[in-house]
Design a protein around this motif. Structure first.
Motif, PDB file in Angstrom:
ATOM      1  N   ALA A  26      24.484  52.502  24.543  1.00  7.72           N
ATOM      2  CA  ALA A  26      24.059  53.500  23.553  1.00  7.72           C
ATOM      3  C   ALA A  26      23.808  52.852  22.195  1.00  7.72           C
ATOM      4  N   GLY A  31      17.061  55.919  23.113  1.00 12.69           N
ATOM      5  CA  GLY A  31      17.156  57.152  23.892  1.00 12.69           C
ATOM      6  C   GLY A  31      18.554  57.442  24.394  1.00 12.69           C
ATOM      7  N   THR A  33      22.210  58.134  23.967  1.00 12.26           N
ATOM      8  CA  THR A  33      22.950  58.567  22.790  1.00 12.26           C
ATOM      9  C   THR A  33      24.464  58.542  22.967  1.00 12.26           C
ATOM     10  N   HIS A  34      24.922  58.550  24.204  1.00 17.92           N
ATOM     11  CA  HIS A  34      26.371  58.569  24.432  1.00 17.92           C
ATOM     12  C   HIS A  34      26.666  58.042  25.825  1.00 17.92           C
ATOM     13  N   HIS A  51      25.372  58.287  31.193  1.00 20.27           N
ATOM     14  CA  HIS A  51      25.054  58.398  29.776  1.00 20.27           C
ATOM     15  C   HIS A  51      24.372  59.718  29.469  1.00 20.27           C
ATOM     16  N   SER A  52      24.293  60.007  28.182  1.00 19.58           N
ATOM     17  CA  SER A  52      23.574  61.183  27.706  1.00 19.58           C
ATOM     18  C   SER A  52      22.326  60.710  26.980  1.00 19.58           C
ATOM     19  N   VAL A  53      21.291  61.530  27.053  1.00 18.00           N
ATOM     20  CA  VAL A  53      20.015  61.253  26.405  1.00 18.00           C
ATOM     21  C   VAL A  53      19.674  62.454  25.538  1.00 18.00           C
ATOM     22  N   ALA A  55      19.419  64.517  21.541  1.00 18.60           N
ATOM     23  CA  ALA A  55      20.308  64.932  20.453  1.00 18.60           C
ATOM     24  C   ALA A  55      21.033  66.218  20.824  1.00 18.60           C
ATOM     25  N   TRP A  56      22.279  66.303  20.400  1.00 21.25           N
ATOM     26  CA  TRP A  56      23.059  67.500  20.618  1.00 21.25           C
ATOM     27  C   TRP A  56      22.381  68.646  19.885  1.00 21.25           C
ATOM     28  N   GLN A  59      21.335  67.598  24.740  1.00 22.30           N
ATOM     29  CA  GLN A  59      21.579  66.376  25.499  1.00 22.30           C
ATOM     30  C   GLN A  59      21.476  66.623  26.997  1.00 22.30           C
TER      31      GLN A  59
END
Length: 147
Positions: A26, A31, A33-34, A51-53, A55-56, A59
């Motif tokens: 990340a 891309g 993000t977490h 992983h996360s992609v 923005a909150w 996501q």
């Protein structure tokens, strides 16, 4: 495949050490993000980064899977590119004069809507993103205390 390259002034083993640290993705992959989890044994074939992609609060939870690994010199991944499908991504490291590393990153959408695009169209989206990914990779390697 769309390929971008960058030279980083540290040896290949230092660059590969970052590729082998799934928790770092990340910090340098555009891309991502977490990082939610990294399978034990990463980057062995079949292991995954969860992983996360985006923005909150928008996501998307995705994963990246190791397809092939040659410790110190190559890593091939299957990465989800929501909403575009799935891509095959390959990092290759080569020694260059002066002790640095030539890093090559190749990517191609292999399934989903992105795979329907001609490679030249994929390149319009992938090339700028992947150049920035390699710039970030270099920054992290050079400023991690290992470079």
């Amino acid at each position: 495949m769309t390929t971008v390259e960058l030279e980083i002034p540290v040896p290949p083993d230092q660059v590969f050490a970052l590729l082998a640290d799934g928790w770092s993705y990340a910090g340098w992959v555009v891309g991502a993000t977490h990082i939610r989890d990294v399978d034990e044994g990463w980057p062995a074939v079949g292991t995954r980064i969860h992983h996360s992609v985006g923005a909150w609060p928008l996501q998307i939870e995705d994963e990246t899977v190791v397809l092939a690994v040659l410790p110190g010199s190559a890593l091939e991944l299957r990465a989800k590119l929501w909403p575009f499908g799935v891509a095959k991504v390959r990092f290759e490291l080569t020694s260059v004069a002066g002790g640095g590393t030539g890093v090559s990153m190749s990517e191609k959408a292999v399934s989903g809507p992105g795979a329907l695009m001609p490679e030249a169209v994929q390149a319009l989206f992938l090339r700028p993103r992947n150049r920035e990914t390699l710039r970030r990779l270099a920054d992290v390697v050079l400023h991690s205390g290992n470079g």
